[in-house]
Design a protein around this motif. Structure first.
Motif, PDB file in Angstrom:
ATOM      1  N   PRO A 156       0.825  -1.224   0.000  1.00  0.00           N
ATOM      2  CA  PRO A 156       0.000   0.000   0.000  1.00  0.00           C
ATOM      3  C   PRO A 156       0.852   1.265   0.000  1.00  0.00           C
ATOM      4  O   PRO A 156       1.977   1.288   0.501  1.00  0.00           O
ATOM      5  N   VAL A 157       0.291   2.310  -0.569  1.00  0.00           N
ATOM      6  CA  VAL A 157       0.954   3.614  -0.529  1.00  0.00           C
ATOM      7  C   VAL A 157       0.939   4.097   0.921  1.00  0.00           C
ATOM      8  O   VAL A 157      -0.128   4.202   1.537  1.00  0.00           O
ATOM      9  N   PRO A 158       2.099   4.382   1.516  1.00  0.00           N
ATOM     10  CA  PRO A 158       2.134   4.766   2.939  1.00  0.00           C
ATOM     11  C   PRO A 158       1.547   6.158   3.176  1.00  0.00           C
ATOM     12  O   PRO A 158       1.413   6.969   2.255  1.00  0.00           O
ATOM     13  N   ASP A 159       1.221   6.421   4.435  1.00  0.00           N
ATOM     14  CA  ASP A 159       0.642   7.721   4.785  1.00  0.00           C
ATOM     15  C   ASP A 159       1.639   8.860   4.626  1.00  0.00           C
ATOM     16  O   ASP A 159       1.246  10.007   4.417  1.00  0.00           O
ATOM     17  N   ASN A 160       2.922   8.548   4.744  1.00  0.00           N
ATOM     18  CA  ASN A 160       3.943   9.596   4.627  1.00  0.00           C
ATOM     19  C   ASN A 160       4.554   9.656   3.230  1.00  0.00           C
ATOM     20  O   ASN A 160       5.688  10.106   3.055  1.00  0.00           O
ATOM     21  N   GLU A 161       3.818   9.192   2.243  1.00  0.00           N
ATOM     22  CA  GLU A 161       4.313   9.211   0.863  1.00  0.00           C
ATOM     23  C   GLU A 161       4.576  10.650   0.414  1.00  0.00           C
ATOM     24  O   GLU A 161       3.750  11.549   0.628  1.00  0.00           O
ATOM     25  N   PHE A 169      -3.077   9.038  -2.947  1.00  0.00           N
ATOM     26  CA  PHE A 169      -3.722   7.718  -2.978  1.00  0.00           C
ATOM     27  C   PHE A 169      -3.233   6.858  -1.807  1.00  0.00           C
ATOM     28  O   PHE A 169      -2.818   5.718  -1.988  1.00  0.00           O
ATOM     29  N   LYS A 170      -3.270   7.410  -0.612  1.00  0.00           N
ATOM     30  CA  LYS A 170      -2.786   6.691   0.566  1.00  0.00           C
ATOM     31  C   LYS A 170      -3.579   5.398   0.757  1.00  0.00           C
ATOM     32  O   LYS A 170      -4.806   5.388   0.704  1.00  0.00           O
ATOM     33  N   GLY A 171      -2.847   4.313   0.983  1.00  0.00           N
ATOM     34  CA  GLY A 171      -3.475   3.012   1.175  1.00  0.00           C
ATOM     35  C   GLY A 171      -3.794   2.278  -0.110  1.00  0.00           C
ATOM     36  O   GLY A 171      -4.255   1.134  -0.070  1.00  0.00           O
ATOM     37  N   CYS A 172      -3.552   2.917  -1.241  1.00  0.00           N
ATOM     38  CA  CYS A 172      -3.855   2.283  -2.531  1.00  0.00           C
ATOM     39  C   CYS A 172      -2.836   1.182  -2.823  1.00  0.00           C
ATOM     40  O   CYS A 172      -1.634   1.352  -2.619  1.00  0.00           O
ATOM     41  N   LEU A 173      -3.328   0.058  -3.305  1.00  0.00           N
ATOM     42  CA  LEU A 173      -2.460  -1.075  -3.619  1.00  0.00           C
ATOM     43  C   LEU A 173      -2.023  -1.101  -5.080  1.00  0.00           C
ATOM     44  O   LEU A 173      -0.997  -1.692  -5.408  1.00  0.00           O
ATOM     45  N   GLY A 206      -6.261  -6.925 -16.116  1.00  0.00           N
ATOM     46  CA  GLY A 206      -4.935  -6.900 -15.516  1.00  0.00           C
ATOM     47  C   GLY A 206      -4.905  -6.007 -14.295  1.00  0.00           C
ATOM     48  O   GLY A 206      -5.528  -4.940 -14.272  1.00  0.00           O
ATOM     49  N   VAL A 207      -4.198  -6.450 -13.260  1.00  0.00           N
ATOM     50  CA  VAL A 207      -4.037  -5.679 -12.025  1.00  0.00           C
ATOM     51  C   VAL A 207      -2.545  -5.537 -11.770  1.00  0.00           C
ATOM     52  O   VAL A 207      -1.804  -6.524 -11.829  1.00  0.00           O
ATOM     53  N   CYS A 208      -2.102  -4.316 -11.500  1.00  0.00           N
ATOM     54  CA  CYS A 208      -0.678  -4.102 -11.261  1.00  0.00           C
ATOM     55  C   CYS A 208      -0.479  -3.124 -10.113  1.00  0.00           C
ATOM     56  O   CYS A 208      -1.393  -2.391  -9.723  1.00  0.00           O
ATOM     57  N   THR A 209       0.723  -3.135  -9.569  1.00  0.00           N
ATOM     58  CA  THR A 209       1.092  -2.205  -8.515  1.00  0.00           C
ATOM     59  C   THR A 209       1.505  -0.882  -9.140  1.00  0.00           C
ATOM     60  O   THR A 209       1.568  -0.742 -10.361  1.00  0.00           O
ATOM     61  N   ARG A 210       1.835   0.077  -8.296  1.00  0.00           N
ATOM     62  CA  ARG A 210       2.267   1.374  -8.826  1.00  0.00           C
ATOM     63  C   ARG A 210       3.641   1.286  -9.474  1.00  0.00           C
ATOM     64  O   ARG A 210       4.054   2.204 -10.182  1.00  0.00           O
ATOM     65  N   ASP A 211       4.354   0.186  -9.229  1.00  0.00           N
ATOM     66  CA  ASP A 211       5.643  -0.041  -9.886  1.00  0.00           C
ATOM     67  C   ASP A 211       5.484  -0.803 -11.194  1.00  0.00           C
ATOM     68  O   ASP A 211       6.466  -1.292 -11.755  1.00  0.00           O
TER      69      ASP A 211
END
Length: 247
Positions: A156-161, A169-173, A206-211
Motif C-alpha cells: 500500500p501507498v504509505p501515509d507519509n508518501e 492515494f494513501k493506502g492504494c495497492l 490486468g491488475v498491477c502495482t504502482r511499480d
C-alpha cells in the motif's frame, strides 16, 4: 592340351577374377568413404556458417545497442541479459546444440512485443516454423515456472508518501484495467468475441502495482463481455482477485 595346363589356366583365371573383385570392392569402399567425408565437411561448414549468420542476426537485433534492443524486444540489453540468466538458472531453460538461451528468449519477446506471426519469425530468425513454435513453448513454460517471482504482492501507498504522483492515494495497492487482445477463433464462434469496434478479441483484466508489476491477470473472456462482468468473475473465483485491506 594336357589336363595340367588346363587346370593351371583355370586357377590363374580364377585368381585374377578374385583379385579383380577385391580391388573393385576396395575402390568402391574408398569412394564411399571419401564421399561421406566430403559431405560431412560440407554439412559441418554449412552448419558453422548458418550458426555464424544467426549470431550476427542476434548481434544486430539485440546486442548492437539499447535502442535496437528496445525496438525489437522491448528491453534494454542489461534487462534482457538478466532475464536470460533468471530463466536459465532458476527457470530450467537450457541451451541446445542448435540454439542458445538468448536466442530462444529473444524469439519469445519479439513475438509478444510485436504480435508477430510464426511465418514472420521464420524470416526474422532464419528458423523453421516448427523450431520457433517448439522453443516458444519452452520459454513460456520456464516463465510459468517462475510466476511466483514475476508476480509480486502489492504494497500500500504509505501515509507519509512524498511522491507527488501517489501521495493522494494513501493506502492504494495498485490499479486495474481491461484490455482487448486480438485472437483467431473459428467463424462459428466469432460473434461473442466481436467488440463494439468490430474486432475479434478476448477481454483481459490486468491488475498491477504502482511499480507496474502485475499481481493478477484474468484472460479468456469474450470481447463482447463488459468490464464489470469480467471484474465480478475475477472477484468471485475461488483463486481469483483478492482485494485486501488498504484499497
Amino acid at each position: 592340351m594336357a589336363r595340367s595346363q588346363v587346370r593351371r589356366r583355370i586357377v590363374a583365371i580364377g585368381a585374377f577374377y578374385v583379385m579383380y573383385v577385391i580391388i573393385r570392392w576396395w575402390m568402391m569402399c574408398s569412394y564411399h568413404r571419401l564421399r561421406r567425408s566430403l559431405e560431412s565437411r560440407s554439412l559441418s561448414k554449412k552448419y558453422l556458417m548458418s550458426y555464424h549468420n544467426r549470431r550476427e542476426n542476434m548481434m544486430r537485433m539485440v546486442y548492437e545497442s539499447d535502442v535496437t534492443s528496445i525496438v525489437n524486444i522491448r528491453m534494454n540489453i542489461d534487462a534482457f541479459s538478466t532475464l536470460c540468466d533468471i530463466l536459465e538458472n532458476r527457470g530450467g531453460l537450457k541451451s541446445s546444440k542448435n540454439m542458445l538461451v538468448d536466442e530462444q528468449v529473444a524469439m519469445f519477446l519479439h513475438t509478444l512485443a510485436h504480435n508477430a506471426k510464426n511465418r514472420v519469425l521464420v524470416n526474422r530468425f532464419h528458423r523453421s516454423g516448427e523450431t520457433i513454435s517448439r522453443y516458444f513453448k519452452l520459454v513460456l513454460h520456464a516463465v510459468c515456472r517462475l510466476h511466483k517471482e514475476f508476480y509480486k504482492s502489492p504494497v500500500p501507498v504509505p501515509d507519509n508518501e512524498t511522491d507527488e504522483r501517489w501521495k493522494w492515494f494513501k493506502g492504494c495497492l495498485g490499479a486495474l484495467d481491461g484490455t482487448y487482445v486480438k485472437v483467431k477463433v473459428p467463424a462459428v464462434d466469432r460473434k461473442p468475441y466481436r467488440t463494439r469496434k468490430g474486432e475479434i478479441c478476448t477481454n483481459v483484466l490486468g491488475v498491477c502495482t504502482r511499480d507496474l508489476l502485475f499481481t493478477y491477470v484474468l484472460a479468456g473472456w469474450e470481447g463482447s463481455a463488459a468490464d464489470s462482468r469480467v471484474l465480478r468473475d475475477a472477484v468471485s473465483r475461488p483463486n481469483g482477485l483478492k482485494i485486501t485491506q488498504g484499497m
